[in-house]
Design a protein around this motif. Structure first.
Motif, PDB file in Angstrom:
ATOM      1  N   GLN A 155      26.015  35.129  66.888  1.00 17.45           N
ATOM      2  CA  GLN A 155      24.585  35.427  66.819  1.00 17.45           C
ATOM      3  C   GLN A 155      24.203  35.993  65.450  1.00 17.45           C
ATOM      4  OE1 GLN A 155      23.932  39.055  67.181  1.00 17.45           O
ATOM      5  NE2 GLN A 155      21.740  38.883  66.868  1.00 17.45           N
ATOM      6  N   SER A 156      25.114  36.739  64.839  1.00 17.53           N
ATOM      7  CA  SER A 156      24.767  37.415  63.588  1.00 17.53           C
ATOM      8  C   SER A 156      25.153  36.601  62.353  1.00 17.53           C
ATOM      9  CB  SER A 156      25.469  38.776  63.523  1.00 17.53           C
ATOM     10  OG  SER A 156      26.868  38.568  63.543  1.00 17.53           O
ATOM     11  N   GLY A 157      25.933  35.534  62.540  1.00 19.07           N
ATOM     12  CA  GLY A 157      26.357  34.747  61.385  1.00 19.07           C
ATOM     13  C   GLY A 157      27.418  35.434  60.551  1.00 19.07           C
ATOM     14  N   LEU A 158      28.004  36.488  61.100  1.00 16.30           N
ATOM     15  CA  LEU A 158      29.122  37.167  60.444  1.00 16.30           C
ATOM     16  C   LEU A 158      30.285  36.201  60.218  1.00 16.30           C
ATOM     17  CD1 LEU A 158      29.909  40.379  62.522  1.00 16.30           C
ATOM     18  CD2 LEU A 158      30.107  40.210  60.059  1.00 16.30           C
ATOM     19  N   ALA A 159      31.217  36.592  59.376  1.00 20.31           N
ATOM     20  CA  ALA A 159      32.482  35.872  59.276  1.00 20.31           C
ATOM     21  C   ALA A 159      33.558  36.806  59.814  1.00 20.31           C
ATOM     22  CB  ALA A 159      32.769  35.510  57.833  1.00 20.31           C
ATOM     23  N   ALA A 160      34.519  36.258  60.571  1.00 17.72           N
ATOM     24  CA  ALA A 160      35.519  37.138  61.182  1.00 17.72           C
ATOM     25  C   ALA A 160      36.919  36.566  61.033  1.00 17.72           C
ATOM     26  CB  ALA A 160      35.199  37.332  62.666  1.00 17.72           C
ATOM     27  N   LEU A 161      37.847  37.452  60.678  1.00 19.83           N
ATOM     28  CA  LEU A 161      39.274  37.119  60.653  1.00 19.83           C
ATOM     29  C   LEU A 161      39.943  38.034  61.669  1.00 19.83           C
ATOM     30  CD1 LEU A 161      41.735  35.673  59.438  1.00 19.83           C
ATOM     31  CD2 LEU A 161      41.809  37.457  57.678  1.00 19.83           C
ATOM     32  N   ILE A 162      40.561  37.423  62.671  1.00 22.76           N
ATOM     33  CA  ILE A 162      41.027  38.184  63.833  1.00 22.76           C
ATOM     34  C   ILE A 162      42.503  37.915  64.081  1.00 22.76           C
ATOM     35  CG2 ILE A 162      40.695  38.538  66.316  1.00 22.76           C
ATOM     36  CD1 ILE A 162      37.767  37.672  65.869  1.00 22.76           C
ATOM     37  N   ALA A 163      43.328  38.941  63.896  1.00 23.65           N
ATOM     38  CA  ALA A 163      44.753  38.805  64.205  1.00 23.65           C
ATOM     39  C   ALA A 163      44.924  38.946  65.704  1.00 23.65           C
ATOM     40  CB  ALA A 163      45.560  39.880  63.481  1.00 23.65           C
ATOM     41  N   THR A 164      45.638  37.997  66.291  1.00 22.53           N
ATOM     42  CA  THR A 164      45.880  38.071  67.735  1.00 22.53           C
ATOM     43  C   THR A 164      47.178  37.376  68.095  1.00 22.53           C
ATOM     44  OG1 THR A 164      44.979  37.580  69.919  1.00 22.53           O
ATOM     45  CG2 THR A 164      44.478  35.981  68.198  1.00 22.53           C
ATOM     46  N   HIS A 165      47.817  37.883  69.144  1.00 22.46           N
ATOM     47  CA  HIS A 165      48.982  37.189  69.714  1.00 22.46           C
ATOM     48  C   HIS A 165      48.542  36.332  70.898  1.00 22.46           C
ATOM     49  CE1 HIS A 165      52.109  39.129  67.399  1.00 22.46           C
ATOM     50  NE2 HIS A 165      51.602  40.317  67.660  1.00 22.46           N
ATOM     51  N   ASN A 166      47.254  36.385  71.231  1.00 23.33           N
ATOM     52  CA  ASN A 166      46.743  35.723  72.427  1.00 23.33           C
ATOM     53  C   ASN A 166      46.325  34.282  72.069  1.00 23.33           C
ATOM     54  OD1 ASN A 166      44.932  34.798  74.434  1.00 23.33           O
ATOM     55  ND2 ASN A 166      44.552  36.908  75.106  1.00 23.33           N
ATOM     56  N   HIS A 167      47.131  33.323  72.494  1.00 25.68           N
ATOM     57  CA  HIS A 167      46.892  31.935  72.083  1.00 25.68           C
ATOM     58  C   HIS A 167      45.627  31.354  72.701  1.00 25.68           C
ATOM     59  CE1 HIS A 167      50.448  31.156  69.619  1.00 25.68           C
ATOM     60  NE2 HIS A 167      50.964  32.150  70.331  1.00 25.68           N
ATOM     61  N   GLU A 168      45.268  31.841  73.890  1.00 24.33           N
ATOM     62  CA  GLU A 168      44.038  31.338  74.502  1.00 24.33           C
ATOM     63  C   GLU A 168      42.831  31.738  73.641  1.00 24.33           C
ATOM     64  OE1 GLU A 168      42.530  33.140  78.102  1.00 24.33           O
ATOM     65  OE2 GLU A 168      40.724  32.074  77.446  1.00 24.33           O
ATOM     66  N   LEU A 169      42.806  33.008  73.224  1.00 25.58           N
ATOM     67  CA  LEU A 169      41.686  33.460  72.390  1.00 25.58           C
ATOM     68  C   LEU A 169      41.720  32.771  71.021  1.00 25.58           C
ATOM     69  CD1 LEU A 169      41.525  37.283  73.204  1.00 25.58           C
ATOM     70  CD2 LEU A 169      40.418  35.357  74.353  1.00 25.58           C
ATOM     71  N   ALA A 170      42.921  32.613  70.475  1.00 30.63           N
ATOM     72  CA  ALA A 170      43.037  31.929  69.176  1.00 30.63           C
ATOM     73  C   ALA A 170      42.463  30.518  69.270  1.00 30.63           C
ATOM     74  CB  ALA A 170      44.491  31.893  68.726  1.00 30.63           C
ATOM     75  N   GLY A 171      42.673  29.882  70.438  1.00 31.18           N
ATOM     76  CA  GLY A 171      42.189  28.518  70.638  1.00 31.18           C
ATOM     77  C   GLY A 171      40.673  28.425  70.656  1.00 31.18           C
ATOM     78  N   ARG A 172      40.006  29.540  70.887  1.00 30.13           N
ATOM     79  CA  ARG A 172      38.533  29.534  70.927  1.00 30.13           C
ATOM     80  C   ARG A 172      37.914  29.721  69.544  1.00 30.13           C
ATOM     81  NH1 ARG A 172      37.203  33.633  75.759  1.00 30.13           N
ATOM     82  NH2 ARG A 172      35.187  33.578  74.713  1.00 30.13           N
ATOM     83  N   MET A 173      38.749  30.018  68.559  1.00 30.09           N
ATOM     84  CA  MET A 173      38.179  30.248  67.221  1.00 30.09           C
ATOM     85  C   MET A 173      38.087  28.927  66.456  1.00 30.09           C
ATOM     86  SD  MET A 173      39.616  33.995  66.316  1.00 30.09           S
ATOM     87  CE  MET A 173      40.537  34.846  67.627  1.00 30.09           C
ATOM     88  N   ASP A 174      37.426  28.956  65.294  1.00 28.98           N
ATOM     89  CA  ASP A 174      37.155  27.719  64.560  1.00 28.98           C
ATOM     90  C   ASP A 174      38.416  27.119  63.964  1.00 28.98           C
ATOM     91  OD1 ASP A 174      34.394  27.949  65.042  1.00 28.98           O
ATOM     92  OD2 ASP A 174      34.287  29.479  63.483  1.00 28.98           O
TER      93      ASP A 174
END
Ligand SMILES: Nc1ncnc2c1ncn2[C@@H]1O[C@H](COP(=O)(O)OP(=O)(O)OP(=O)(O)O)[C@@H](O)[C@H]1O
Length: 226
Positions: A194-213
């Motif tokens: 919604q805000s047009g931010l840019a995000a870099l997100i470290a995660t071990h969660n492959h399901e969540l990683a799969g939702r990113m660009d």
């Protein structure tokens, strides 16, 4: 292609551990574009936190530079980096790091007050963010009175309170059960989109990683596509 908001250029980061010199980032190159959500997925100890701390100007690179919206920032003095960090970078950690003696609302007001906003302005934005994160009813609760998922929602709201250019998150749902993690990520994603931010997100969660660009990993100190 949207504008680059965060660029790592040939970033080097070394640590000395006793007699050993560890090379963690070895000419790392990375570009994050406006509106983009990127997952950083890499085994423990490969340097995810080092990368995020360097990108977020908490640590100074030993070589190369960090460019924020076209401005070379990585090699500036501690004071200059702190000033830029306050305005342009939001951080979320695995553990919320909220101030225990303050309410959810006050925690979100804090970075805005440090930036110089008035109390009513800061309170208004904090209340909007709490509503957006669907925890408006928890505004007056202290962190110890909130669930783990609610605490992370407050931490995310605090990280974006000053409308930064970039959101950096180090395992933001790593301390939550899978269902709560998914709900908290929904809220984080909605906020970023919604805000047009840019995000870099470290995660071990492959399901969540799969939702990113897109997804990147670290290989011998370099950022590579996953
Ligand atoms: N301040 C420091 N001094 C010395 N070595 C350090 C320092 N910070 C990190 N390291 C080392 O650098 C390596 C990378 O650490 P880092 O915390 O960046 O990894 P990570 O991928 O985030 O790990 P995790 O997923 O377990 O959090 C590790 O071997 C760690 O021991």
């Amino acid at each position: 292609m949207a504008a680059a908001v965060l660029e790592l250029k040939s970033v080097e980061r070394h640590y000395v551990q006793g007699p050993r010199k560890l090379t963690i980032l070895n000419g790392a190159e990375f570009t994050l574009h406006r509106g983009e959500m990127v997952a950083l997925v890499a085994p423990s100890g490969t340097g995810k936190s080092t990368l995020l701390h360097t990108a977020g100007l908490l640590e100074r690179p030993d070589g190369g530079d960090v460019i924020l919206s076209g401005k070379a920032c990585g090699r500036l003095s501690d004071d200059e980096r702190t000033a830029i960090r306050r305005n342009d970078i939001g951080f979320v950690y695995q553990f919320h790091h909220l101030l225990p003696e303050f309410s959810a609302l006050e925690n979100i007001m804090m970075p805005q007050l440090i930036r110089g906003l008035s109390k009513p302005e800061a309170a208004k934005r904090a209340a909007q963010l709490l509503d957006y994160m669907q925890i408006g009813k928890r505004a007056q609760h202290r962190p110890s009175e909130l669930s783990g998922g609610e605490q992370q929602r407050v931490a995310i709201a605090r990280a974006v309170a000053n409308a930064p250019l970039v959101l950096l998150a180090d395992e933001p749902t790593g301390n939550l059960d899978p269902v709560t993690a998914s709900y908290v990520f929904d809220a984080l994603e909605a906020l970023v989109r919604q805000s047009g931010l840019a995000a870099l997100i470290a995660t071990h969660n492959h399901e969540l990683a799969g939702r990113m660009d897109r997804r990147v990993t670290l290989n011998e100190g370099k950022v590579v596509p996953l």
